[in-house]
Scaffold this motif. Structure first.
Motif, short mmCIF file in Angstrom:
data_model
loop_
_atom_site.label_atom_id
_atom_site.label_comp_id
_atom_site.label_asym_id
_atom_site.label_seq_id
_atom_site.Cartn_x
_atom_site.Cartn_y
_atom_site.Cartn_z
N ILE A 123 0.84 -1.21 0.00
CA ILE A 123 0.00 0.00 0.00
C ILE A 123 0.88 1.26 0.00
O ILE A 123 0.62 2.22 -0.72
CB ILE A 123 -0.94 -0.02 1.22
N GLU A 124 1.95 1.23 0.80
CA GLU A 124 2.84 2.40 0.91
C GLU A 124 3.64 2.64 -0.38
O GLU A 124 3.84 3.78 -0.80
CB GLU A 124 3.83 2.16 2.06
N CYS A 125 4.13 1.52 -0.98
CA CYS A 125 5.12 1.68 -2.09
C CYS A 125 4.61 1.20 -3.44
O CYS A 125 5.25 1.41 -4.46
CB CYS A 125 6.40 0.90 -1.77
N GLY A 126 3.50 0.46 -3.44
CA GLY A 126 2.99 -0.07 -4.70
C GLY A 126 3.40 -1.51 -4.97
O GLY A 126 2.74 -2.23 -5.70
N ALA A 127 4.53 -1.91 -4.36
CA ALA A 127 5.00 -3.28 -4.54
C ALA A 127 5.88 -3.66 -3.35
O ALA A 127 6.64 -2.81 -2.84
CB ALA A 127 5.79 -3.44 -5.83
N ALA A 128 5.76 -4.90 -2.92
CA ALA A 128 6.56 -5.36 -1.77
C ALA A 128 6.71 -6.87 -1.82
O ALA A 128 5.85 -7.56 -2.38
CB ALA A 128 5.88 -4.96 -0.46
N THR A 129 7.81 -7.33 -1.26
CA THR A 129 8.00 -8.76 -1.10
C THR A 129 8.60 -9.02 0.26
O THR A 129 9.29 -8.16 0.81
CB THR A 129 8.91 -9.38 -2.19
N CYS A 130 8.36 -10.19 0.80
CA CYS A 130 9.05 -10.57 2.03
C CYS A 130 10.30 -11.36 1.63
O CYS A 130 10.38 -11.91 0.53
CB CYS A 130 8.15 -11.40 2.94
N ALA A 131 11.27 -11.37 2.54
CA ALA A 131 12.54 -12.05 2.26
C ALA A 131 13.27 -12.23 3.59
O ALA A 131 12.90 -11.62 4.60
CB ALA A 131 13.39 -11.23 1.28
N VAL A 132 14.29 -13.06 3.55
CA VAL A 132 15.14 -13.26 4.74
C VAL A 132 16.60 -13.15 4.34
O VAL A 132 16.98 -13.51 3.21
CB VAL A 132 14.88 -14.64 5.39
N PRO A 133 17.44 -12.63 5.23
CA PRO A 133 18.87 -12.52 4.91
C PRO A 133 19.45 -13.91 4.62
O PRO A 133 19.13 -14.89 5.30
CB PRO A 133 19.48 -11.93 6.18
N VAL A 134 20.31 -13.97 3.60
CA VAL A 134 20.98 -15.23 3.27
C VAL A 134 21.88 -15.64 4.44
O VAL A 134 22.55 -14.80 5.04
CB VAL A 134 21.80 -15.05 1.97
N LYS A 135 21.86 -16.91 4.78
CA LYS A 135 22.66 -17.40 5.92
C LYS A 135 23.94 -18.08 5.45
O LYS A 135 24.92 -18.15 6.21
CB LYS A 135 21.83 -18.41 6.74
N ASP A 136 23.94 -18.59 4.23
CA ASP A 136 25.13 -19.31 3.74
C ASP A 136 26.01 -18.38 2.91
O ASP A 136 25.55 -17.36 2.40
CB ASP A 136 24.71 -20.50 2.85
N THR A 137 27.21 -18.75 2.72
CA THR A 137 28.06 -18.06 1.75
C THR A 137 27.60 -18.46 0.35
O THR A 137 27.21 -19.61 0.12
CB THR A 137 29.54 -18.47 1.95
N VAL A 138 27.59 -17.46 -0.58
CA VAL A 138 27.09 -17.71 -1.93
C VAL A 138 28.23 -17.53 -2.93
O VAL A 138 28.95 -16.52 -2.85
CB VAL A 138 25.93 -16.74 -2.28
N ARG A 152 27.83 -11.31 0.88
CA ARG A 152 26.54 -11.79 1.40
C ARG A 152 25.77 -10.71 2.13
O ARG A 152 24.56 -10.81 2.34
CB ARG A 152 26.87 -12.96 2.36
N SER A 153 26.48 -9.61 2.48
CA SER A 153 25.87 -8.64 3.41
C SER A 153 24.60 -8.00 2.85
O SER A 153 23.76 -7.54 3.60
CB SER A 153 26.89 -7.54 3.73
N SER A 154 24.45 -7.99 1.52
CA SER A 154 23.24 -7.37 0.95
C SER A 154 22.38 -8.39 0.21
O SER A 154 21.49 -8.02 -0.56
CB SER A 154 23.65 -6.27 -0.03
N LEU A 155 22.63 -9.69 0.45
CA LEU A 155 21.85 -10.71 -0.24
C LEU A 155 20.70 -11.20 0.62
O LEU A 155 20.89 -11.50 1.80
CB LEU A 155 22.74 -11.88 -0.63
#
Ligand SMILES: Nc1ccn([C@@H]2O[C@H](COP(=O)(O)OP(=O)(O)OP(=O)(O)O)[C@@H](O)[C@H]2O)c(=O)n1
Ligand SMILES: C[C@](O)(CO)[C@H](O)COP(=O)(O)O
Length: 225
Positions: A123-138, A152-155
């Motif tokens: 409602i605030e932004c027009g689009a949103a998703t939920c997510a969780v910080p990655v726990k493993d090294t990628v 990983r800090s921004s994944l």
């Protein structure tokens, strides 16, 4: 604020290897899709559900809705070859909704808090998703060798529900179809239009039941609920 929920449920469950739609598999004796539907039964903001299914499974799904006494109004839409095609058919059937949430039928453990936060930011932004910080090294891997370790800090590992102002989502799907662009989630279709997508905190319990090990985890979550 009311929303229409689109649940893509027309997959084949290939990675599950059960030879059938994994959403029909029992988890503690109840079909996976029923667990997912129940997560929305008490949400008064959810006006109706568009369940996108394989038309060959319509009678089966209709029987499950009746047998498990699903109270929310449910409309059936015919799914397509890809998840994106299925969601698009669901969005078309969502007709006059102002807001649409899209949630994988394979994610039975979504909570009201996660739903509320996605809706609020949609409602605030027009689009949103939920997510969780990655726990493993990628790492990026080519020919069996690591070629890059990604910071990983921004994944974040993206989940559903994803929420949208209906017009934004429909325009994004139509533009992707026009460009023959195939994304793995709906938010990416909105992003490619240059629209911002807010990210809210999901939950590590909000798993997508994809491979056989996920069924064991799902049973464990229910046993410890
Ligand atoms: N053509 C498709 C593909 C997927 N889905 C739905 O999208 C959700 C997420 O897809 P996924 O977990 O990949 O399910 P499947 O496609 O069934 O699994 P697989 O890729 O292993 O076949 C699931 O609820 C699935 O039923 C869909 O409605 N239509
Ligand atoms: C939409 C999604 O659940 C976000 O993580 C994911 O992209 C679906 O992928 P799938 O291969 O269609 O299950």
């Amino acid at each position: 604020m009311k929303y229409t929920l689109v649940i893509p449920a027309a997959g084949q469950g290939k990675r599950m290897g059960a030879g059938k739609n994994k959403l029909l598999l029992p988890v503690r004796s109840v079909p996976l899709i029923i667990h997912t539907l129940r997560a929305f039964e008490q949400d008064a903001q959810c006006e109706k559900i568009v369940l996108v299914i394989n038309p060959e499974e319509k009678a089966l799904f209709a029987r499950l809705l009746q047998e498990y006494r699903v109270q929310k109004p449910v409309l059936f839409a015919a799914g397509g070859a890809e998840r994106q095609d299925s969601v698009y058919q669901g969005v078309l059937m969502a007709e006059s909704a102002e807001y649409i949430l899209v949630h994988d039928g394979a994610r039975p453990f979504v909570t009201q808090q996660v739903i509320d936060e996605v809706l609020h930011m949609a409602i605030e932004c027009g689009a949103a998703t939920c997510a969780v910080p990655v726990k493993d090294t990628v790492k990026r891997v080519q020919d069996g060798m690591a070629v890059e370790t990604i910071d990983r800090s921004s994944l974040w590992s993206v989940q559903t529900p994803q929420g949208f102002r209906a017009g934004i989502l429909l325009a994004a799907h139509e533009a992707a179809k026009q460009a023959a662009f195939l994304g793995t989630d709906d938010a990416s279709l909105v992003e490619r239009m240059g629209e911002r997508v807010a990210v809210t905190l999901g939950s590590y319990y909000n798993i997508k039941v994809t491979t056989p090990d996920d069924l064991i985890v799902a049973e464990s979550f229910l046993n410890n609920a």
